[in-house]
Design a protein around this motif. Structure first.
Motif, PDB file in Angstrom:
ATOM      1  N   VAL A 610      -2.758  -9.586  -9.397  1.00  0.00           N
ATOM      2  CA  VAL A 610      -1.391  -9.080  -9.310  1.00  0.00           C
ATOM      3  C   VAL A 610      -1.433  -7.727  -8.615  1.00  0.00           C
ATOM      4  O   VAL A 610      -2.161  -6.820  -9.044  1.00  0.00           O
ATOM      5  CB  VAL A 610      -0.748  -8.965 -10.703  1.00  0.00           C
ATOM      6  N   LEU A 611      -0.663  -7.598  -7.530  1.00  0.00           N
ATOM      7  CA  LEU A 611      -0.713  -6.386  -6.711  1.00  0.00           C
ATOM      8  C   LEU A 611       0.421  -5.412  -7.010  1.00  0.00           C
ATOM      9  O   LEU A 611       0.303  -4.218  -6.740  1.00  0.00           O
ATOM     10  CB  LEU A 611      -0.656  -6.765  -5.223  1.00  0.00           C
ATOM     11  N   GLY A 612       1.532  -5.883  -7.536  1.00  0.00           N
ATOM     12  CA  GLY A 612       2.650  -5.008  -7.819  1.00  0.00           C
ATOM     13  C   GLY A 612       3.400  -4.614  -6.562  1.00  0.00           C
ATOM     14  O   GLY A 612       3.097  -5.040  -5.449  1.00  0.00           O
ATOM     15  N   SER A 613       4.417  -3.762  -6.708  1.00  0.00           N
ATOM     16  CA  SER A 613       5.226  -3.314  -5.584  1.00  0.00           C
ATOM     17  C   SER A 613       4.494  -2.221  -4.815  1.00  0.00           C
ATOM     18  O   SER A 613       3.751  -1.429  -5.395  1.00  0.00           O
ATOM     19  CB  SER A 613       6.569  -2.789  -6.096  1.00  0.00           C
ATOM     20  N   ALA A 614       4.750  -2.166  -3.480  1.00  0.00           N
ATOM     21  CA  ALA A 614       4.088  -1.147  -2.651  1.00  0.00           C
ATOM     22  C   ALA A 614       4.875  -0.997  -1.356  1.00  0.00           C
ATOM     23  O   ALA A 614       5.552  -1.932  -0.918  1.00  0.00           O
ATOM     24  CB  ALA A 614       2.650  -1.558  -2.350  1.00  0.00           C
ATOM     25  N   PRO A 615       4.820   0.185  -0.722  1.00  0.00           N
ATOM     26  CA  PRO A 615       5.515   0.359   0.565  1.00  0.00           C
ATOM     27  C   PRO A 615       4.829  -0.457   1.663  1.00  0.00           C
ATOM     28  O   PRO A 615       3.619  -0.645   1.662  1.00  0.00           O
ATOM     29  CB  PRO A 615       5.401   1.856   0.829  1.00  0.00           C
ATOM     30  N   LYS A 616       5.666  -0.922   2.617  1.00  0.00           N
ATOM     31  CA  LYS A 616       5.134  -1.667   3.747  1.00  0.00           C
ATOM     32  C   LYS A 616       4.760  -0.705   4.862  1.00  0.00           C
ATOM     33  O   LYS A 616       5.345   0.362   5.013  1.00  0.00           O
ATOM     34  CB  LYS A 616       6.177  -2.657   4.281  1.00  0.00           C
ATOM     35  N   GLU A 617       3.797  -1.122   5.657  1.00  0.00           N
ATOM     36  CA  GLU A 617       3.496  -0.406   6.887  1.00  0.00           C
ATOM     37  C   GLU A 617       4.460  -0.890   7.973  1.00  0.00           C
ATOM     38  O   GLU A 617       5.079  -1.956   7.848  1.00  0.00           O
ATOM     39  CB  GLU A 617       2.043  -0.650   7.308  1.00  0.00           C
TER      40      GLU A 617
END
Length: 661
Positions: A610-617
């Motif tokens: 599970v990676l969770g939420s994160a900003p996109k490049e």
């Protein structure tokens, strides 16, 4: 984005301008370009359809949209885009496509289709008296036939029609029946359009005519009219009468079949075992659809008398035997739009289309103030020689000292001998192949008539904007759409795609708007039929091992398609993979085995991490970022246009449009 797709989208968004502008009052202006109430009302109504309630909110919303559209178009004109040759050629291409069939469709086809639709809603029962005359009969023979029918008409009434028909009609089919044809439905057979028109316009009991058709001159009596029967889909059980002798056995057999049906035995079963109609018995007695005058009258009447699907008739006697008819379905006349395509095909295959087209050409001649110098044409054809005219070597006369005018149209359009010769040269194959149809003068006359028709249609098409306000409005819309596309491409779309510095700055400023939702690394396991029996074991191993271990244990290492197991691991947002809704969102969670019945493969999913939420490049969100950057550039563009081009809205005029607060 393709320009054509953009134009079609634009036409849908801002509506098609296809109704006559009914109000010339100005609603608003952008700089010195005005928009009338009529233009706006039609666009608004077309776009909003049934939701065009003329409420203040709805009108204001659309006014804002159309104002922005006109600002951009104004800019396109000031950029000189309307003078760009490639765009002019594109607009000319659209016009050709639109105009090619516009006259025929509007003035001929649509009218004939609507007329045929109305007529097809009724069956008309007629009798007639015919005096036969061939289509190519001499004037003397035509006059003789006309005088005969006129003499008959003077003594014929509805009461004595059958008697006169029996004595005087030359139609051998109906003469012995007092001229009775029976019920017909439009369209009548090809060549009988004039008769069809006459009887459909008349009331029951009326005698009409004389009417000329390809068969001769007719008088017709309208016996009755009724709602059209349409078409009925049926099956039947049939027993055949012997050609000679007693039909008792056939009657007894059909009675036994009827008793079986009454006892509840399925119709298809009775038809298959009993019917003596070899063509239909094997298909449960199925005949299919038919309309009026396609079968014997007793059979037709019985079939159309059945009121409900699956009803069956009593025993019906015909010339060939006895029948029990089952109704499967009934096809009624649909709406005009539902019937338009098949009716259009019928119209274009029928002689009525040629008749109406000839009437259109006559009308064009009148509107164009057409005038012809027949002497000039006669003098020209006198110069033609068969020996050269019917060869590919023939060429228009060079260094012509005189170029007589053959005909004139409109205010200043002239068509000369040189124009006709150019037509003859372009149609060399048609000219040469017509050798057997007459001498050079006769063939030239036939080709000249075709040339005239072509020129008349070209003239009428050149006047479309003048004669058809909806065509003019549509062409304006095409033009403005092309200009808007090009201006927006230059000012917004190209800039958004090419301005990397601006794009990166926009992304940095709005970075938080581009985030991954909750994600996970997910493996999709595919188990091939060759080891399908081990699917459970594979899933069990995958539950406690990584994909590499599963592949090592079960993958068949050969070059064929019959591999053992494959694993594909990708990152997915939580809502992008519906299968994972069945399991807990945590590492190690797995879906159940699922078998594809078509290919025999088993599949299941496993959440690896599970990676969770994160900003996109930027590269991960580039498509979304470019689209949003285009929106910002467009807003800035419109704001700049508002400063450059003053918009004046006539509020009093707007208020008059409001019907609902």
């Amino acid at each position: 984005m393709s320009r054509l797709f953009y134009l079609l989208s634009l036409l849908f968004v801002i509506g098609g301008l296809s109704a006559q502008v009914s109000d010339d009052a100005v609603l608003f202006s952008v700089a010195d370009r005005e928009v009338t109430v009529g233009e706006f009302k039609y666009i608004y109504g077309k776009t909003n359809g049934d939701n065009a309630d003329y409420s203040r909110e709805s009108l204001q919303e659309y006014l804002d949209l159309y104002e922005r559209f006109k600002l951009k178009v104004n800019r396109a004109y000031d950029m000189g885009l309307d003078t760009v040759k490639s765009l002019q050629q594109e607009l000319a291409g659209y016009r050709r496509q639109l105009a090619d069939n516009y006259l025929i469709d509007r003035a001929v086809t649509d009218r004939l289709v609507e007329e045929l639709y109305q007529r097809a809603g009724q069956d008309v029962d007629i009798s007639h008296i015919l005096i036969a005359v061939k289509p190519n009969a001499s004037p003397e023979d035509s006059l003789k036939a006309y005088q005969q029918i006129m003499a008959i008409a003077k003594e014929t009434t509805a009461k004595n029609f059958a008697t006169v028909a029996g004595e005087r009609s030359q139609d051998t089919y109906s003469k012995d029946k007092g001229g009775r044809i029976g019920y017909l439905n439009a369209p009548f057979p090809n060549g009988l359009y004039a008769l069809e028109s006459a009887v459909y316009k008349a009331k029951p009991g009326a005698v009409v005519g004389p009417v000329r058709t390809k068969f001769g001159y007719h008088l017709a009596l309208v016996n009755d009219k009724r709602p059209a029967r349409g078409e009925v889909e049926v099956a039947h059980v049939m027993t055949r009468k012997p050609e000679k002798g007693d039909a008792t056995k056939a009657q007894e057999k059909i009675e036994r079949a009827y008793a079986l049906l009454e006892s509840g035995q399925p119709f298809e079963q009775v038809a298959s075992s009993t019917s003596e109609d070899e063509k239909t018995a094997r298909n449960g007695g199925y005949i299919g659809f038919f309309g009026i005058n396609k079968t014997e009258k007793t059979f037709e009447d019985a079939a159309f008398a059945l009121e409900e699907d699956d009803d069956y008739s009593g025993i019906i006697e015909s010339r060939v035997g006895y029948h029990i008819i089952r109704r499967i379905s009934k096809k009624e006349q649909g709406t005009l739009e539902e019937e338009r395509a098949p009716l259009t095909a019928k119209v274009k295959e029928d002689g009525r289309f040629k008749t109406a087209t000839e009437a259109l050409l006559t009308n064009i001649r009148k509107r164009a103030n057409f005038s012809e110098d027949k002497a000039a044409f006669g003098a020209y054809t006198a110069t033609l020689a068969d020996s050269t005219f019917f060869t590919f070597k023939w060429k228009p006369q060079e260094n012509r000292s005189r170029n007589p005018v053959l005909f004139r149209m409109g205010d200043d359009q002239t068509v000369t001998v040189a124009d006709f010769e150019e037509y003859l040269q372009k149609n060399a194959r048609k000219r040469v192949s017509a050798r057997r149809r007459g001498n050079s003068a006769q063939v030239a006359r036939n080709l000249y008539e075709e040339f005239q028709e072509e020129q008349l249609m070209a003239y009428a098409e050149s006047q479309l904007e003048k004669d058809y306000p909806e065509f003019r409005a549509l062409m304006r819309e095409y033009e403005e759409g092309i200009l808007l596309f090009e201006a927006t491409k230059m000012e917004v779309w190209d800039k958004a795609g090419q301005d990397s510095v601006g794009l990166e700055a926009f992304f940095a400023k709005n970075r938080e708007s581009y985030r991954w939702k909750d994600r996970a690394r997910v493996s999709l396991y595919t188990i091939y039929p060759k080891i399908a029996a081990k699917a459970g074991a594979i899933r069990k191993l995958a539950a406690k091992s990584d994909p590499e271990a599963v592949l090592e244990a079960f993958q068949i290492k050969d070059a064929t398609e019959n591999r053992g197991v494959t694993v594909q691991t990708d990152s997915y947002e939580r809502d992008r993979l519906p299968k994972l809704a069945e399991v807990d969102w945590k590492a190690g969670a797995m879906t159940e085995l699922e078998r594809n019945n078509q290919n025999g493969r088993f599949t299941f999913y496993k959440i690896e991490e599970v990676l969770g939420s994160a900003p996109k490049e930027l590269d991960e969100a580039r498509g979304y970022v470019i689209a949003d950057y285009q929106d910002q550039l467009e807003r800035e563009w419109v704001a700049a246009l508002r400063k450059e081009y003053p918009v004046k809205i006539r509020k009093r005029v707007f208020e008059k449009l409001v019907k609902k607060q």
